[in-house]
Write a protein that holds these residues in place. Structure first.
Motif, PDB file in Angstrom:
ATOM      1  N   PRO A   5       0.808  -1.236   0.000  1.00 23.26           N
ATOM      2  CA  PRO A   5       0.000   0.000   0.000  1.00 23.26           C
ATOM      3  C   PRO A   5       0.833   1.275   0.000  1.00 23.26           C
ATOM      4  CG  PRO A   5      -0.868  -1.584   1.574  1.00 23.26           C
ATOM      5  CD  PRO A   5       0.427  -2.161   1.048  1.00 23.26           C
ATOM      6  N   GLN A   6       1.968   1.302   0.704  1.00 21.74           N
ATOM      7  CA  GLN A   6       2.766   2.523   0.758  1.00 21.74           C
ATOM      8  C   GLN A   6       3.429   2.841  -0.582  1.00 21.74           C
ATOM      9  OE1 GLN A   6       3.335  -0.250   2.453  1.00 21.74           O
ATOM     10  NE2 GLN A   6       5.472  -0.807   2.440  1.00 21.74           N
ATOM     11  N   ALA A   7       3.500   1.875  -1.491  1.00 21.18           N
ATOM     12  CA  ALA A   7       4.141   2.112  -2.782  1.00 21.18           C
ATOM     13  C   ALA A   7       3.151   2.596  -3.842  1.00 21.18           C
ATOM     14  CB  ALA A   7       4.826   0.839  -3.273  1.00 21.18           C
ATOM     15  N   ARG A   8       1.863   2.549  -3.563  1.00 24.32           N
ATOM     16  CA  ARG A   8       0.861   2.974  -4.539  1.00 24.32           C
ATOM     17  C   ARG A   8       0.777   4.486  -4.581  1.00 24.32           C
ATOM     18  NH1 ARG A   8      -3.222  -1.082  -2.080  1.00 24.32           N
ATOM     19  NH2 ARG A   8      -2.130  -2.992  -2.587  1.00 24.32           N
ATOM     20  N   ARG A   9       0.652   5.028  -5.753  1.00 25.64           N
ATOM     21  CA  ARG A   9       0.547   6.473  -5.926  1.00 25.64           C
ATOM     22  C   ARG A   9      -0.718   6.774  -6.721  1.00 25.64           C
ATOM     23  NH1 ARG A   9       3.437   6.099  -2.282  1.00 25.64           N
ATOM     24  NH2 ARG A   9       5.666   6.366  -2.307  1.00 25.64           N
ATOM     25  N   PRO A  10      -1.765   7.306  -6.071  1.00 25.98           N
ATOM     26  CA  PRO A  10      -3.047   7.498  -6.758  1.00 25.98           C
ATOM     27  C   PRO A  10      -2.990   8.438  -7.951  1.00 25.98           C
ATOM     28  CG  PRO A  10      -3.089   8.458  -4.560  1.00 25.98           C
ATOM     29  CD  PRO A  10      -1.791   7.728  -4.695  1.00 25.98           C
ATOM     30  N   GLY A  11      -2.096   9.422  -7.981  1.00 24.59           N
ATOM     31  CA  GLY A  11      -2.051  10.369  -9.088  1.00 24.59           C
ATOM     32  C   GLY A  11      -1.157   9.950 -10.241  1.00 24.59           C
ATOM     33  N   LEU A  12      -0.506   8.821 -10.116  1.00 22.08           N
ATOM     34  CA  LEU A  12       0.438   8.378 -11.143  1.00 22.08           C
ATOM     35  C   LEU A  12      -0.304   7.711 -12.291  1.00 22.08           C
ATOM     36  CD1 LEU A  12       3.479   8.135 -11.802  1.00 22.08           C
ATOM     37  CD2 LEU A  12       3.424   5.902 -10.707  1.00 22.08           C
ATOM     38  N   GLN A  13      -0.025   8.156 -13.493  1.00 20.79           N
ATOM     39  CA  GLN A  13      -0.628   7.588 -14.702  1.00 20.79           C
ATOM     40  C   GLN A  13      -0.127   6.166 -14.911  1.00 20.79           C
ATOM     41  OE1 GLN A  13      -2.675   9.057 -17.141  1.00 20.79           O
ATOM     42  NE2 GLN A  13      -2.630   7.233 -18.397  1.00 20.79           N
ATOM     43  N   ARG A  14      -1.012   5.231 -15.125  1.00 26.10           N
ATOM     44  CA  ARG A  14      -0.628   3.857 -15.432  1.00 26.10           C
ATOM     45  C   ARG A  14      -0.606   3.696 -16.942  1.00 26.10           C
ATOM     46  NH1 ARG A  14      -3.447  -0.491 -11.540  1.00 26.10           N
ATOM     47  NH2 ARG A  14      -2.916   0.487  -9.578  1.00 26.10           N
ATOM     48  N   ALA A  15       0.269   2.813 -17.396  1.00 26.31           N
ATOM     49  CA  ALA A  15       0.334   2.514 -18.827  1.00 26.31           C
ATOM     50  C   ALA A  15       0.904   1.114 -19.005  1.00 26.31           C
ATOM     51  CB  ALA A  15       1.203   3.529 -19.557  1.00 26.31           C
ATOM     52  N   LEU A  16       0.526   0.490 -20.088  1.00 25.73           N
ATOM     53  CA  LEU A  16       1.099  -0.785 -20.483  1.00 25.73           C
ATOM     54  C   LEU A  16       2.276  -0.449 -21.389  1.00 25.73           C
ATOM     55  CD1 LEU A  16       1.169  -3.870 -20.823  1.00 25.73           C
ATOM     56  CD2 LEU A  16      -0.532  -3.591 -22.651  1.00 25.73           C
ATOM     57  N   VAL A  17       3.482  -0.794 -20.968  1.00 23.54           N
ATOM     58  CA  VAL A  17       4.678  -0.476 -21.744  1.00 23.54           C
ATOM     59  C   VAL A  17       5.157  -1.742 -22.434  1.00 23.54           C
ATOM     60  CG1 VAL A  17       7.049   0.389 -21.678  1.00 23.54           C
ATOM     61  CG2 VAL A  17       5.320   1.366 -20.153  1.00 23.54           C
ATOM     62  N   LEU A  18       5.219  -1.683 -23.757  1.00 22.96           N
ATOM     63  CA  LEU A  18       5.706  -2.793 -24.565  1.00 22.96           C
ATOM     64  C   LEU A  18       7.059  -2.388 -25.133  1.00 22.96           C
ATOM     65  CD1 LEU A  18       2.408  -3.549 -26.520  1.00 22.96           C
ATOM     66  CD2 LEU A  18       3.262  -4.722 -24.478  1.00 22.96           C
ATOM     67  N   THR A  23      -2.770 -10.431 -26.685  1.00 22.26           N
ATOM     68  CA  THR A  23      -4.199 -10.122 -26.570  1.00 22.26           C
ATOM     69  C   THR A  23      -4.658 -10.255 -25.122  1.00 22.26           C
ATOM     70  OG1 THR A  23      -4.635 -10.824 -28.832  1.00 22.26           O
ATOM     71  CG2 THR A  23      -6.524 -10.809 -27.325  1.00 22.26           C
ATOM     72  N   ARG A  24      -4.231 -11.325 -24.437  1.00 21.73           N
ATOM     73  CA  ARG A  24      -4.593 -11.489 -23.026  1.00 21.73           C
ATOM     74  C   ARG A  24      -4.030 -10.352 -22.178  1.00 21.73           C
ATOM     75  NH1 ARG A  24      -3.312 -16.796 -24.133  1.00 21.73           N
ATOM     76  NH2 ARG A  24      -1.328 -16.650 -23.014  1.00 21.73           N
ATOM     77  N   LEU A  25      -2.792  -9.973 -22.462  1.00 20.48           N
ATOM     78  CA  LEU A  25      -2.159  -8.884 -21.717  1.00 20.48           C
ATOM     79  C   LEU A  25      -2.918  -7.579 -21.910  1.00 20.48           C
ATOM     80  CD1 LEU A  25       0.238  -7.856 -20.006  1.00 20.48           C
ATOM     81  CD2 LEU A  25       1.473  -7.491 -22.143  1.00 20.48           C
ATOM     82  N   ARG A  26      -3.261  -7.274 -23.151  1.00 20.72           N
ATOM     83  CA  ARG A  26      -4.002  -6.034 -23.429  1.00 20.72           C
ATOM     84  C   ARG A  26      -5.393  -6.059 -22.815  1.00 20.72           C
ATOM     85  NH1 ARG A  26      -1.833  -4.772 -29.506  1.00 20.72           N
ATOM     86  NH2 ARG A  26      -0.052  -3.542 -28.811  1.00 20.72           N
ATOM     87  N   ASN A  27      -6.044  -7.214 -22.828  1.00 19.72           N
ATOM     88  CA  ASN A  27      -7.361  -7.336 -22.199  1.00 19.72           C
ATOM     89  C   ASN A  27      -7.261  -7.119 -20.695  1.00 19.72           C
ATOM     90  OD1 ASN A  27      -8.664  -7.823 -24.622  1.00 19.72           O
ATOM     91  ND2 ASN A  27      -8.600 -10.048 -24.399  1.00 19.72           N
ATOM     92  N   LYS A  28      -6.233  -7.671 -20.082  1.00 19.68           N
ATOM     93  CA  LYS A  28      -6.031  -7.515 -18.645  1.00 19.68           C
ATOM     94  C   LYS A  28      -5.730  -6.054 -18.300  1.00 19.68           C
ATOM     95  CE  LYS A  28      -5.335  -9.550 -14.610  1.00 19.68           C
ATOM     96  NZ  LYS A  28      -6.371 -10.242 -13.900  1.00 19.68           N
ATOM     97  N   ALA A  29      -4.974  -5.376 -19.168  1.00 23.60           N
ATOM     98  CA  ALA A  29      -4.618  -3.971 -18.932  1.00 23.60           C
ATOM     99  C   ALA A  29      -5.838  -3.064 -19.027  1.00 23.60           C
ATOM    100  CB  ALA A  29      -3.552  -3.520 -19.922  1.00 23.60           C
ATOM    101  N   GLY A  30      -6.822  -3.475 -19.807  1.00 23.87           N
ATOM    102  CA  GLY A  30      -8.053  -2.684 -19.913  1.00 23.87           C
ATOM    103  C   GLY A  30      -7.858  -1.431 -20.740  1.00 23.87           C
ATOM    104  N   GLU A  31      -8.345  -0.321 -20.200  1.00 26.24           N
ATOM    105  CA  GLU A  31      -8.378   0.936 -20.941  1.00 26.24           C
ATOM    106  C   GLU A  31      -7.159   1.837 -20.712  1.00 26.24           C
ATOM    107  OE1 GLU A  31     -10.704   1.763 -23.249  1.00 26.24           O
ATOM    108  OE2 GLU A  31     -11.427  -0.268 -22.932  1.00 26.24           O
ATOM    109  N   ILE A  32      -6.163   1.361 -19.992  1.00 25.22           N
ATOM    110  CA  ILE A  32      -4.998   2.216 -19.767  1.00 25.22           C
ATOM    111  C   ILE A  32      -4.241   2.392 -21.081  1.00 25.22           C
ATOM    112  CG2 ILE A  32      -4.788   1.562 -17.335  1.00 25.22           C
ATOM    113  CD1 ILE A  32      -2.383  -0.184 -18.099  1.00 25.22           C
ATOM    114  N   PRO A  33      -3.515   3.503 -21.214  1.00 31.23           N
ATOM    115  CA  PRO A  33      -2.770   3.732 -22.457  1.00 31.23           C
ATOM    116  C   PRO A  33      -1.700   2.666 -22.679  1.00 31.23           C
ATOM    117  CG  PRO A  33      -2.751   5.693 -21.046  1.00 31.23           C
ATOM    118  CD  PRO A  33      -3.362   4.591 -20.257  1.00 31.23           C
TER     119      PRO A  33
END
Length: 126
Positions: free
Chosen positions: A8-21, A41-51
């Motif tokens: 929990p202490q490592a999570r940052r609510p304002g940090l943008q998440r992204a899937l980096v390939l 395809t599975r990875l992208r589905n799991k990532a959802g709507e993040i950039p």
């Protein structure tokens, strides 16, 4: 939804998440229905709507050559050309070409990651 791998202490609510390939080993144009295409395809589905951000591939073998010699990118880039040549077991000309390739990969990776570190207000993340 699964549990986070970060405490929990490592999570940052304002940090943008992204899937980096990272294109380190090639592009992501896999043949349809191949194991690689299905995994992506599975990875992208799991990532959802993040950039999704793709780090471009830099042609060459410098990353693999350094990894085989037990060198990380930053250490290899900071080495003197002669020392790098000795460590890699190659001539000076190829060691300098290797360092140039690493520097290009480093710059492209840094630029790509900087783009995803931008906040919604346009300022770079601290």
């Amino acid at each position: 939804m699964g549990r986070s791998i970060f405490p929990p202490q490592a999570r940052r609510p304002g940090l943008q998440r992204a899937l980096v390939l990272s294109g380190r080993a090639g592009n992501f144009d896999f043949p349809p229905l191949s194991e690689q295409a299905e995994s992506l395809t599975r990875l992208r589905n799991k990532a959802g709507e993040i950039p999704t951000v793709t780090i471009p591939r830099v042609a060459g073998r410098a990353l693999e050559t350094c990894a085989d010699a037990g060198l990380d990118v930053a250490s290899a880039m900071m080495m003197d050309g002669d020392a790098l040549a000795r460590r890699l077991g190659i001539d000076l000309f190829r060691s300098r070409a290797c360092a140039s390739e690493l520097a290009l990969w480093w710059r492209l990776t840094g630029n790509t990651l900087a783009k995803i570190a931008e906040r919604s207000d346009g300022n770079r993340a601290a």
